[in-house]
Design a protein around this motif. Structure first.
Motif, PDB file in Angstrom:
ATOM      1  N   GLN A  45      -8.470  -7.864  10.009  1.00 29.96           N
ATOM      2  CA  GLN A  45      -8.535  -8.696   8.816  1.00 29.96           C
ATOM      3  C   GLN A  45      -7.450  -8.254   7.833  1.00 29.96           C
ATOM      4  N   PRO A  46      -6.578  -9.168   7.381  1.00 33.92           N
ATOM      5  CA  PRO A  46      -5.547  -8.765   6.416  1.00 33.92           C
ATOM      6  C   PRO A  46      -6.163  -8.430   5.057  1.00 33.92           C
ATOM      7  N   ALA A  47      -5.433  -7.617   4.303  1.00 35.41           N
ATOM      8  CA  ALA A  47      -5.883  -7.214   2.967  1.00 35.41           C
ATOM      9  C   ALA A  47      -5.035  -7.907   1.917  1.00 35.41           C
ATOM     10  N   MET A  48      -5.632  -8.184   0.760  1.00 32.68           N
ATOM     11  CA  MET A  48      -4.857  -8.703  -0.351  1.00 32.68           C
ATOM     12  C   MET A  48      -3.915  -7.609  -0.855  1.00 32.68           C
ATOM     13  N   ILE A  49      -2.748  -8.002  -1.302  1.00 28.06           N
ATOM     14  CA  ILE A  49      -1.765  -7.015  -1.746  1.00 28.06           C
ATOM     15  C   ILE A  49      -2.293  -6.196  -2.916  1.00 28.06           C
ATOM     16  N   THR A  50      -3.169  -6.792  -3.736  1.00 27.60           N
ATOM     17  CA  THR A  50      -3.718  -6.057  -4.878  1.00 27.60           C
ATOM     18  C   THR A  50      -4.750  -5.024  -4.451  1.00 27.60           C
ATOM     19  N   ASP A  51      -5.223  -5.117  -3.204  1.00 28.98           N
ATOM     20  CA  ASP A  51      -6.089  -4.056  -2.695  1.00 28.98           C
ATOM     21  C   ASP A  51      -5.294  -2.781  -2.441  1.00 28.98           C
ATOM     22  N   ILE A  52      -4.013  -2.913  -2.222  1.00 30.27           N
ATOM     23  CA  ILE A  52      -3.144  -1.758  -2.001  1.00 30.27           C
ATOM     24  C   ILE A  52      -2.801  -1.100  -3.330  1.00 30.27           C
ATOM     25  N   SER A  53      -2.480  -1.926  -4.323  1.00 34.52           N
ATOM     26  CA  SER A  53      -2.258  -1.444  -5.695  1.00 34.52           C
ATOM     27  C   SER A  53      -2.390  -2.625  -6.639  1.00 34.52           C
ATOM     28  N   ALA A  54      -3.121  -2.407  -7.723  1.00 31.06           N
ATOM     29  CA  ALA A  54      -3.267  -3.456  -8.731  1.00 31.06           C
ATOM     30  C   ALA A  54      -1.941  -3.792  -9.391  1.00 31.06           C
ATOM     31  N   ASN A  55      -0.962  -2.901  -9.260  1.00 27.62           N
ATOM     32  CA  ASN A  55       0.351  -3.132  -9.875  1.00 27.62           C
ATOM     33  C   ASN A  55       1.105  -4.290  -9.227  1.00 27.62           C
ATOM     34  N   PHE A  56       0.642  -4.725  -8.057  1.00 22.25           N
ATOM     35  CA  PHE A  56       1.312  -5.840  -7.387  1.00 22.25           C
ATOM     36  C   PHE A  56       0.788  -7.208  -7.856  1.00 22.25           C
ATOM     37  N   GLU A  57      -0.167  -7.246  -8.744  1.00 19.10           N
ATOM     38  CA  GLU A  57      -0.698  -8.509  -9.249  1.00 19.10           C
ATOM     39  C   GLU A  57       0.426  -9.323  -9.892  1.00 19.10           C
ATOM     40  N   GLY A  58       0.747 -10.465  -9.272  1.00 18.39           N
ATOM     41  CA  GLY A  58       1.794 -11.335  -9.801  1.00 18.39           C
ATOM     42  C   GLY A  58       3.189 -10.751  -9.709  1.00 18.39           C
ATOM     43  N   LYS A  59       3.343  -9.629  -9.008  1.00 19.68           N
ATOM     44  CA  LYS A  59       4.638  -8.947  -8.929  1.00 19.68           C
ATOM     45  C   LYS A  59       4.890  -8.502  -7.483  1.00 19.68           C
ATOM     46  N   THR A  60       5.006  -9.462  -6.612  1.00 15.63           N
ATOM     47  CA  THR A  60       5.194  -9.172  -5.184  1.00 15.63           C
ATOM     48  C   THR A  60       6.673  -9.002  -4.877  1.00 15.63           C
ATOM     49  N   PRO A  61       7.069  -7.911  -4.207  1.00 13.43           N
ATOM     50  CA  PRO A  61       8.464  -7.802  -3.763  1.00 13.43           C
ATOM     51  C   PRO A  61       8.875  -9.046  -2.983  1.00 13.43           C
ATOM     52  N   LEU A  62      10.087  -9.525  -3.228  1.00 14.75           N
ATOM     53  CA  LEU A  62      10.528 -10.807  -2.675  1.00 14.75           C
ATOM     54  C   LEU A  62      10.416 -10.842  -1.160  1.00 14.75           C
ATOM     55  N   TRP A  63      10.804  -9.766  -0.479  1.00 12.42           N
ATOM     56  CA  TRP A  63      10.720  -9.731   0.985  1.00 12.42           C
ATOM     57  C   TRP A  63       9.291  -9.946   1.454  1.00 12.42           C
ATOM     58  N   VAL A  64       8.335  -9.261   0.837  1.00 11.55           N
ATOM     59  CA  VAL A  64       6.932  -9.380   1.231  1.00 11.55           C
ATOM     60  C   VAL A  64       6.398 -10.766   0.887  1.00 11.55           C
TER      61      VAL A  64
ATOM     62  N   LEU B  14      -1.359 -11.863   1.641  1.00 10.15           N
ATOM     63  CA  LEU B  14      -2.170 -11.040   2.532  1.00 10.15           C
ATOM     64  C   LEU B  14      -1.265 -10.140   3.373  1.00 10.15           C
ATOM     65  N   ILE B  15      -1.678  -8.903   3.518  1.00  9.10           N
ATOM     66  CA  ILE B  15      -0.898  -7.907   4.260  1.00  9.10           C
ATOM     67  C   ILE B  15      -1.590  -7.633   5.587  1.00  9.10           C
ATOM     68  N   GLY B  16      -0.890  -7.903   6.665  1.00  6.69           N
ATOM     69  CA  GLY B  16      -1.452  -7.693   7.986  1.00  6.69           C
ATOM     70  C   GLY B  16      -0.990  -8.747   8.965  1.00  6.69           C
ATOM     71  N   LYS B  17      -1.578  -8.730  10.164  1.00  4.79           N
ATOM     72  CA  LYS B  17      -1.194  -9.641  11.235  1.00  4.79           C
ATOM     73  C   LYS B  17      -1.663 -11.064  10.924  1.00  4.79           C
ATOM     74  N   ALA B  18      -0.829 -12.028  11.247  1.00  2.00           N
ATOM     75  CA  ALA B  18      -1.196 -13.436  11.068  1.00  2.00           C
ATOM     76  C   ALA B  18      -1.848 -13.940  12.348  1.00  2.00           C
TER      77      ALA B  18
END
Length: 538
Positions: free
Chosen positions: A428-447, A415-419
């Motif tokens: 309300q945080p957003a799922m990373i795939t709401d930002i781009s479907a290309n992040f499905e199962g491929k999350t940058p390590l830092w994030v 989830l992307i946003g404030k905890a």
């Protein structure tokens, strides 16, 4: 500290702690063998994992989502605050500068760990303040002591505060004359550096029979003790530390039984800095930054950590700042149990999560360079982190989790946003795939590591690092200490500071010892004319 304590303190050290000249064999190295080998200054913990690749458009969209929202500076309780006092945010930055310095890296070119040179020794040895020592850099010292800068005012609980010594060119920035210029990036880390100078100077006064090298070792050991026993447990669950160092609490064990159980951070001879640590896991501190801070009782306003449009309107540094900006450390660390008011309280770091405050999406020229145009993507610190991680060939968070034998988080948990414990509709945080479907199962390590910490808040109530991030940070911290033959963990792991309150010694005790006594003689102020330069510091 009585003279008899000199002997007691040094009695914990063997002669090996003083045999190697500071920083020998590291600075100015040519190239290092990093990723495929176990040697070098930079390398990889997970050498066989494929690099993650995303378009810059996707990375920019993710960075903008991380830095979106209202992050005005606030007094009083704040829903984004963590359990960690704000001083540890900048102690963490100080630690980073101690471990790594790569002046040749650039966001405009590929950064291969095989070719990177770490001009900082990969040890907790404070070469960021000691530089190359008084013989090679005598302009940092007077006798066995550090030269201090001009006095600072405004904090009754820190009445003897000093700035760092600074150059005095006819035009341009008055840069700090210190071992690592990055420790002047903002007013808070600048004064933390000065506090380390004062701690060293007070030990010189309290232990007059000790040599410079012996005082230096004592300062390092106090610092290392804080790193292992105070700072690290605030970032990771102490159970993780005890799993890696299972005998550290048992005084009956022999020293040789205290070898750490490192599952993923392996080296043959000398420790190295894994890029999974330096370019991902340890960038957790960027999410802990508050939008602004109240420095002392004379400061009538909350000052933003950075102000791109007005360098004097924020805590930007790389230059002299207002002499009334002495830091009241009681506002940054839990130094006493006094009654706190809304404007006179311990300010707590923001939670480790997938959000960053507004000033970090618009970095000032002192940090990124005065020639960077307004609105450029590289002004956004989150984008800089994401781009650097990709240029260094970092794997995805999911692939690292699998390599650790863990079940990776699903996209609905990234989830992307404030905890926040009770977010409203706006937050309300957003799922990373709401930002781009290309992040499905491929999350940058830092994030991925930040999202793990946010998930731990929902599960455990504290936003400490999750399984992947905690394992990387704890193994590297402990591995670096164990791999340094001069650290207290190698020389005498039972050593404990005599300063502090009983068996406890933390950063607040370190600072209190440093600031409670004035210098016995006037400080010297350097007046060296140097050319003002800009270095990449974040």
């Amino acid at each position: 500290m009585a003279e008899r304590r000199d002997v007691a303190l040094v009695g914990y050290m063997n002669n090996n702690a003083f045999k190697s000249p500071h920083g020998s064999g590291v600075r100015g190295s040519s190239s290092v063998a990093g990723s495929p080998l176990f040697e070098g200054k930079f390398g990889r913990m997970f050498r066989n994992l494929p690099a993650l690749e995303h378009s810059e458009d996707d990375l920019l969209a993710l960075a903008q989502a991380i830095t979106i929202g209202d992050h005005d500076a606030k007094d009083g309780a704040d829903g984004e605050e963590s359990h960690i006092p704000a001083g540890y945010t900048y102690f963490g930055q100080f630690v980073d500068h101690d471990l790594t310095f790569d002046p040749a890296s650039s966001l405009q070119k590929m950064n291969d760990p095989d070719a990177l040179v770490d001009f900082r020794t990969p040890r907790f040895d404070l070469d960021n303040i000691y530089g190359r020592g008084p013989d090679d850099q005598p302009y940092l010292y007077t006798g066995k002591k550090f030269i201090l800068g001009t006095p600072l005012t405004g904090a009754m609980r820190n009445p003897f505060a000093h700035d760092l010594p600074r150059s005095n060119p006819p035009t341009g920035r008055k840069r700090a004359i210190i071992g690592d210029p990055r420790n002047d990036e903002n007013v808070i880390v600048s004064q933390l550096e000065s506090t380390f100078h004062r701690f060293h100077n007070r030990l010189v006064d309290d232990c007059p029979t000790l040599s410079f090298a012996e005082v230096q070792t004592l300062v390092r050991w106090h610092y290392q003790y804080i790193v292992l026993n105070d700072f690290l447990p605030r970032l990771v669950n102490p159970e993780v530390i005890d799993r890696i160092l299972p005998n550290r609490q048992n005084s009956d064990d022999r020293v040789e039984s205290l070898a750490p159980r490192l599952a993923f951070y392996h080296y043959r001879n000398d420790p190295y800095i894994p890029i999974e640590f330096s370019a991902a896991a340890y960038r957790l501190g960027h999410s802990m930054v508050r939008p602004g801070y109240r420095l002392n009782e004379d400061d009538a306003t909350l000052l933003p950590i950075f102000n791109r449009m007005d360098p004097n309107g924020g805590l930007n540094s790389f230059d002299a700042f207002k002499s009334s900006w002495a830091i009241d450390w009681h506002r940054f660390l839990e130094m006493d149990h006094r009654h706190q008011t809304e404007t006179d309280r311990v300010q707590y770091a923001y939670k480790i999560d997938t959000s960053m405050v507004d000033p970090l999406k618009d970095l000032p020229g002192s940090v990124v360079g005065d020639d960077v145009m307004d609105g450029a993507p590289v002004l956004n610190l989150a984008f800089r982190n994401l781009l650097r991680g990709q240029q260094m060939g970092l794997p995805s968070g999911e692939s690292v989790a699998l390599a650790m034998g863990l079940v990776p988080m699903q996209s609905e948990d990234v989830l992307i946003g404030k905890a926040l414990e009770h977010p409203d509709e706006v937050d309300q945080p957003a799922m990373i795939t709401d930002i781009s479907a290309n992040f499905e199962g491929k999350t940058p390590l830092w994030v991925y590591i930040l999202a793990e910490a946010a998930k731990s808040l929902r599960v455990h109530g504290q936003a400490r690092l999750g399984p992947v991030g905690a394992q990387i940070v704890a193994e590297v911290f402990i591995g670096l200490l164990h791999g340094d033959p001069t650290s207290f963990l190698s020389v005498d792991p039972r050593w404990q500071p005599e300063i502090g309150k009983g068996a406890r010694f933390d950063l607040a005790d370190f600072v209190q010892y440093a600031i409670e006594k004035a210098e016995p003689s006037p400080s010297l102020t350097a007046a060296i004319v140097v050319e003002s330069t800009t270095a990449e510091v974040i």
